[in-house]
Design a protein around this motif. Structure first.
Motif, PDB file in Angstrom:
ATOM      1  N   THR A 188       0.796  -0.982  -0.220  1.00 56.03           N
ATOM      2  CA  THR A 188       0.028  -0.536   0.119  1.00 56.03           C
ATOM      3  C   THR A 188       1.457   0.837   0.152  1.00 56.03           C
ATOM      4  O   THR A 188       2.135   1.068  -0.279  1.00 56.03           O
ATOM      5  CB  THR A 188      -1.016   0.168   0.972  1.00 56.03           C
ATOM      6  OG1 THR A 188      -0.087   0.157   2.370  1.00 56.03           O
ATOM      7  CG2 THR A 188      -2.122  -1.370   1.006  1.00 56.03           C
ATOM      8  N   ALA A 213      -8.111  -7.693   3.507  1.00 60.60           N
ATOM      9  CA  ALA A 213      -7.441  -7.098   5.129  1.00 60.60           C
ATOM     10  C   ALA A 213      -6.438  -7.750   5.237  1.00 60.60           C
ATOM     11  O   ALA A 213      -5.194  -7.664   5.798  1.00 60.60           O
ATOM     12  CB  ALA A 213      -8.903  -7.132   6.144  1.00 60.60           C
ATOM     13  N   ASP A 214      -6.595  -9.558   4.922  1.00 61.78           N
ATOM     14  CA  ASP A 214      -5.383  -9.861   5.961  1.00 61.78           C
ATOM     15  C   ASP A 214      -4.005 -10.094   4.755  1.00 61.78           C
ATOM     16  O   ASP A 214      -2.879 -10.300   4.957  1.00 61.78           O
ATOM     17  CB  ASP A 214      -5.804 -11.458   6.103  1.00 61.78           C
ATOM     18  CG  ASP A 214      -6.621 -11.507   7.259  1.00 61.78           C
ATOM     19  OD1 ASP A 214      -6.600 -11.461   7.970  1.00 61.78           O
ATOM     20  OD2 ASP A 214      -7.570 -13.084   6.677  1.00 61.78           O
ATOM     21  N   LYS A 217      -2.318  -6.966   5.340  1.00 61.88           N
ATOM     22  CA  LYS A 217      -1.745  -6.563   6.662  1.00 61.88           C
ATOM     23  C   LYS A 217      -0.220  -7.387   6.520  1.00 61.88           C
ATOM     24  O   LYS A 217       0.653  -6.682   6.818  1.00 61.88           O
ATOM     25  CB  LYS A 217      -2.172  -7.128   8.050  1.00 61.88           C
ATOM     26  CG  LYS A 217      -3.493  -6.357   8.342  1.00 61.88           C
ATOM     27  CD  LYS A 217      -4.201  -6.957   9.812  1.00 61.88           C
ATOM     28  CE  LYS A 217      -5.278  -6.133  10.268  1.00 61.88           C
ATOM     29  NZ  LYS A 217      -6.025  -6.988  10.831  1.00 61.88           N
ATOM     30  N   ALA A 221       0.341  -3.178   5.504  1.00 59.36           N
ATOM     31  CA  ALA A 221      -0.562  -2.052   5.860  1.00 59.36           C
ATOM     32  C   ALA A 221      -0.759  -1.491   7.067  1.00 59.36           C
ATOM     33  O   ALA A 221      -0.669  -2.658   8.064  1.00 59.36           O
ATOM     34  CB  ALA A 221      -1.520  -2.087   5.124  1.00 59.36           C
ATOM     35  N   LYS A 222      -1.180  -0.356   7.700  1.00 56.89           N
ATOM     36  CA  LYS A 222      -1.586  -0.123   8.865  1.00 56.89           C
ATOM     37  C   LYS A 222      -3.333  -0.117   8.567  1.00 56.89           C
ATOM     38  O   LYS A 222      -3.994   0.253   7.968  1.00 56.89           O
ATOM     39  CB  LYS A 222      -1.091   1.064   9.305  1.00 56.89           C
ATOM     40  CG  LYS A 222      -1.725   1.321  10.313  1.00 56.89           C
ATOM     41  CD  LYS A 222      -1.593   2.732  10.994  1.00 56.89           C
ATOM     42  CE  LYS A 222      -1.917   3.473  12.374  1.00 56.89           C
ATOM     43  NZ  LYS A 222      -1.634   4.658  12.783  1.00 56.89           N
ATOM     44  N   LEU A 223      -3.389  -1.210   9.496  1.00 55.57           N
ATOM     45  CA  LEU A 223      -5.254  -1.776   8.769  1.00 55.57           C
ATOM     46  C   LEU A 223      -5.932  -1.577  10.083  1.00 55.57           C
ATOM     47  O   LEU A 223      -5.355  -3.024  10.650  1.00 55.57           O
ATOM     48  CB  LEU A 223      -5.199  -2.298   7.564  1.00 55.57           C
ATOM     49  CG  LEU A 223      -7.138  -2.765   6.912  1.00 55.57           C
ATOM     50  CD1 LEU A 223      -6.699  -2.714   5.510  1.00 55.57           C
ATOM     51  CD2 LEU A 223      -7.898  -4.225   8.030  1.00 55.57           C
ATOM     52  N   ASP A 224      -6.643  -1.507  10.438  1.00 52.46           N
ATOM     53  CA  ASP A 224      -7.801  -1.719  11.054  1.00 52.46           C
ATOM     54  C   ASP A 224      -9.063  -1.726  10.733  1.00 52.46           C
ATOM     55  O   ASP A 224      -9.834  -1.240   9.882  1.00 52.46           O
ATOM     56  CB  ASP A 224      -8.052  -1.001  12.178  1.00 52.46           C
ATOM     57  CG  ASP A 224      -6.753  -0.794  13.086  1.00 52.46           C
ATOM     58  OD1 ASP A 224      -6.589  -1.179  13.648  1.00 52.46           O
ATOM     59  OD2 ASP A 224      -6.707   1.164  13.198  1.00 52.46           O
TER      60      ASP A 224
END
Length: 322
Positions: A188, A213-214, A217, A221-224
């Motif tokens: 990203t 999402a997995d 990450k 990536a900084k993903l919540d």
């Protein structure tokens, strides 16, 4: 998945506040940004409304990208009102009107997600050039189809393709996005991502978004990710629950990029595009297998309040607001 042309001419038109019927907020200045973007019938001029809170200081901004039903007062403009009260500018592109489309619910390829991604980056470039906007503090939130835009625009390969030397979004907040397209390169731009999903969403589902999402990450990536219990698609809407029997449902479609950069729809196993991203003659066959008809959703007051609070908090933290 078509190849993406360079975004062209950008202009800014100042309009009097009276020209805007559903007022966003008192004393907010409205302007219209315009730029050229692709469509299946050739380049079109796309417009995006820009709402500027009063004052002279440089402002952070959030781009709000609509879903399959187009721009509405109860969603995009409602969020713009929230941001205006925070001292944050809002950018609302309309991807449908210049392409002669009112809704893509029954035909999702009448305006593609790639078309809308091009519009998002066109609006980003236009806003970044505006004297009142801080080009380093422009985020994007999108809803459903626009949520897919907010998510995919975080990929480095996408940002580099559309604006190789241009600005990047500083924050990505996809609301109930379609996660049907899985890129091989999951790196990203580094901007934070807040993915908001509904556990009871049968329009786009959650399985594919968990997978995306997995992979993001794993790529650093900084993903919540937040999943709201019992929330259906469009939980932040108003009115009653709704259904559209003829609406296209792509929740079982998974387009996965291969090592040679071609694309395969995973449910059918059919190759849908070559390395250049252009759909081939078999693409409709894959859709015939994975696509179904029938979509639904509805408001959820608890999820709406919680997701609005999460969005505002992400904006405050990213843009370093008080």
């Amino acid at each position: 998945m078509a190849r993406l042309p360079v975004i062209g001419f950008i202009s800014i038109l100042l309009l009097a506040p009276a020209a805007y019927a559903p007022a966003v907020h008192a004393q907010v200045q409205r302007e219209v940004l315009s730029f050229t973007a692709p469509s299946r019938n050739g380049p079109v001029t796309v417009t995006a409304e820009l709402f500027l809170p009063p004052g002279d200081a440089k402002l952070p901004a959030m781009l709000l990208h609509h879903g399959s039903g187009g721009v509405t007062d109860t969603r995009e403009y409602a969020y713009a009102r929230e941001f205006s009260a925070m001292g944050v500018a809002s950018i609302i592109p309309d991807s449908f009107t210049p392409r002669g489309v009112k809704s893509t619910m029954a035909d999702q390829v009448s305006v593609t997600t790639n078309d809308m991604i091009a519009d998002a980056f066109g609006a980003l470039k236009a806003a970044a050039a505006h004297p009142r906007i801080d080009a380093t503090r422009i985020g994007i939130a999108g809803f459903s189809k626009g949520g897919a835009v907010a998510l995919r625009s975080a990929l480095r390969v996408i940002a580099d393709r559309y604006v190789p030397d241009g600005p990047r979004f500083a924050l990505h907040v996809p609301f109930y996005p379609a996660c049907d397209t899985h890129y091989r390169d999951t790196r990203t731009t580094g901007a934070p991502i807040l993915m908001l999903l509904g556990a009871a969403d049968t329009y786009v589902g959650t399985e594919s978004c968990r997978s995306v999402a997995d992979s993001l990450k794993a790529g650093g990536a900084k993903l919540d990710m937040v999943i709201y219990p019992n929330a259906q698609h469009g939980w932040d809407g108003v009115g009653a629950a709704w259904s559209q029997p003829n609406g296209e449902n792509w929740s079982k479609c998974f387009f996965v990029q291969q090592a040679d950069l071609s694309w395969v729809e995973q449910t059918s196993g059919i190759k849908t595009a070559g390395a250049d991203g252009r759909p081939n003659a078999d693409a409709p066959k894959a859709l015939a297998v994975c696509r179904t008809r029938g979509v639904s959703g509805g408001p959820d007051a608890a999820a709406k309040a919680a997701s609005l609070a999460a969005l505002k908090q992400a904006v405050r933290e990213t843009f370093k607001l008080n």
